[in-house]
Design a protein around this motif. Structure first.
Motif, PDB file in Angstrom:
ATOM      1  N   THR A  15     -35.099   2.555  21.898  1.00 45.93           N
ATOM      2  CA  THR A  15     -34.991   3.800  21.140  1.00 45.93           C
ATOM      3  C   THR A  15     -33.673   4.496  21.433  1.00 45.93           C
ATOM      4  OG1 THR A  15     -37.384   4.076  21.074  1.00 45.93           O
ATOM      5  CG2 THR A  15     -36.061   6.053  20.720  1.00 45.93           C
ATOM      6  N   VAL A  18     -30.930   2.587  19.657  1.00 44.18           N
ATOM      7  CA  VAL A  18     -30.923   2.837  18.219  1.00 44.18           C
ATOM      8  C   VAL A  18     -30.278   4.186  17.906  1.00 44.18           C
ATOM      9  CG1 VAL A  18     -32.405   3.276  16.210  1.00 44.18           C
ATOM     10  CG2 VAL A  18     -32.818   1.290  17.661  1.00 44.18           C
ATOM     11  N   HIS A  19     -30.529   5.184  18.726  1.00 41.68           N
ATOM     12  CA  HIS A  19     -29.879   6.487  18.525  1.00 41.68           C
ATOM     13  C   HIS A  19     -28.368   6.368  18.685  1.00 41.68           C
ATOM     14  CE1 HIS A  19     -33.320   9.077  17.920  1.00 41.68           C
ATOM     15  NE2 HIS A  19     -33.910   8.548  18.967  1.00 41.68           N
ATOM     16  N   MET A  21     -26.597   3.640  18.266  1.00 45.33           N
ATOM     17  CA  MET A  21     -26.121   2.838  17.129  1.00 45.33           C
ATOM     18  C   MET A  21     -26.006   3.687  15.869  1.00 45.33           C
ATOM     19  SD  MET A  21     -28.161  -0.730  17.298  1.00 45.33           S
ATOM     20  CE  MET A  21     -28.056  -1.793  18.712  1.00 45.33           C
ATOM     21  N   SER A  22     -27.008   4.485  15.613  1.00 43.90           N
ATOM     22  CA  SER A  22     -26.998   5.317  14.407  1.00 43.90           C
ATOM     23  C   SER A  22     -25.847   6.310  14.430  1.00 43.90           C
ATOM     24  CB  SER A  22     -28.325   6.072  14.268  1.00 43.90           C
ATOM     25  OG  SER A  22     -29.392   5.174  14.119  1.00 43.90           O
ATOM     26  N   ALA A  23     -25.661   6.961  15.551  1.00 48.17           N
ATOM     27  CA  ALA A  23     -24.569   7.925  15.668  1.00 48.17           C
ATOM     28  C   ALA A  23     -23.219   7.237  15.533  1.00 48.17           C
ATOM     29  CB  ALA A  23     -24.664   8.670  17.001  1.00 48.17           C
ATOM     30  N   ALA A  25     -22.561   4.446  13.969  1.00 43.11           N
ATOM     31  CA  ALA A  25     -22.387   3.993  12.590  1.00 43.11           C
ATOM     32  C   ALA A  25     -21.861   5.118  11.708  1.00 43.11           C
ATOM     33  CB  ALA A  25     -23.709   3.452  12.041  1.00 43.11           C
ATOM     34  N   VAL A  26     -22.419   6.300  11.864  1.00 43.40           N
ATOM     35  CA  VAL A  26     -21.953   7.454  11.094  1.00 43.40           C
ATOM     36  C   VAL A  26     -20.498   7.747  11.428  1.00 43.40           C
ATOM     37  CG1 VAL A  26     -22.222   9.950  10.787  1.00 43.40           C
ATOM     38  CG2 VAL A  26     -24.238   8.468  10.794  1.00 43.40           C
ATOM     39  N   ALA A  31     -22.022   5.529   7.096  1.00 42.00           N
ATOM     40  CA  ALA A  31     -23.079   6.335   6.486  1.00 42.00           C
ATOM     41  C   ALA A  31     -22.929   6.301   4.969  1.00 42.00           C
ATOM     42  CB  ALA A  31     -23.005   7.769   6.985  1.00 42.00           C
TER      43      ALA A  31
END
Length: 105
Positions: A15, A18-19, A21-23, A25-26, A31
């Motif tokens: 988890t 993933v946080h 990775m998401s940040a 990626a943006v 995004a």
């Protein structure tokens, strides 16, 4: 506290990854949406990707190959996206997290 005590370590680690990775990626410009380009911040992306590399590299032996492989794949994709988004690409082995993962091609 009781709720978090019931969550397996591998789930907490994935988890958190993933946080990150998401940040990242943006911040790399991956995004979707009208303002995606306004959100690009490669200095921030570098920090997030390096933190992710540290987490993945350190946790891999303990979380099992299935989880580690998926996290490594995501990390590599972000490292490549960072390289592509950079106007002055880093030398091989000098990109975000590469001192932990080795050069990404």
């Amino acid at each position: 506290m009781r709720d978090i005590a019931e969550v397996p370590a591998v789930e907490v680690i994935t988890t958190a990854a993933v946080h990150l990775m998401s940040a990242a990626a943006v911040k790399c410009g991956l995004a979707e949406g009208e303002d995606a380009r306004d959100l690009v911040d490669l200095a921030e992306a570098r920090t997030l990707i390096t933190a992710l590399a540290g987490l993945v590299t350190t946790a891999a032996p303990d979380i099992g190959n299935q989880h580690a492989r998926a996290l490594r794949d995501g990390l590599r994709s972000l490292q490549l996206a960072f390289r592509e988004a950079s106007t002055l690409p880093d030398a091989p082995g000098q990109g975000p997290g590469e001192r932990l993962t080795g050069p990404v091609r």
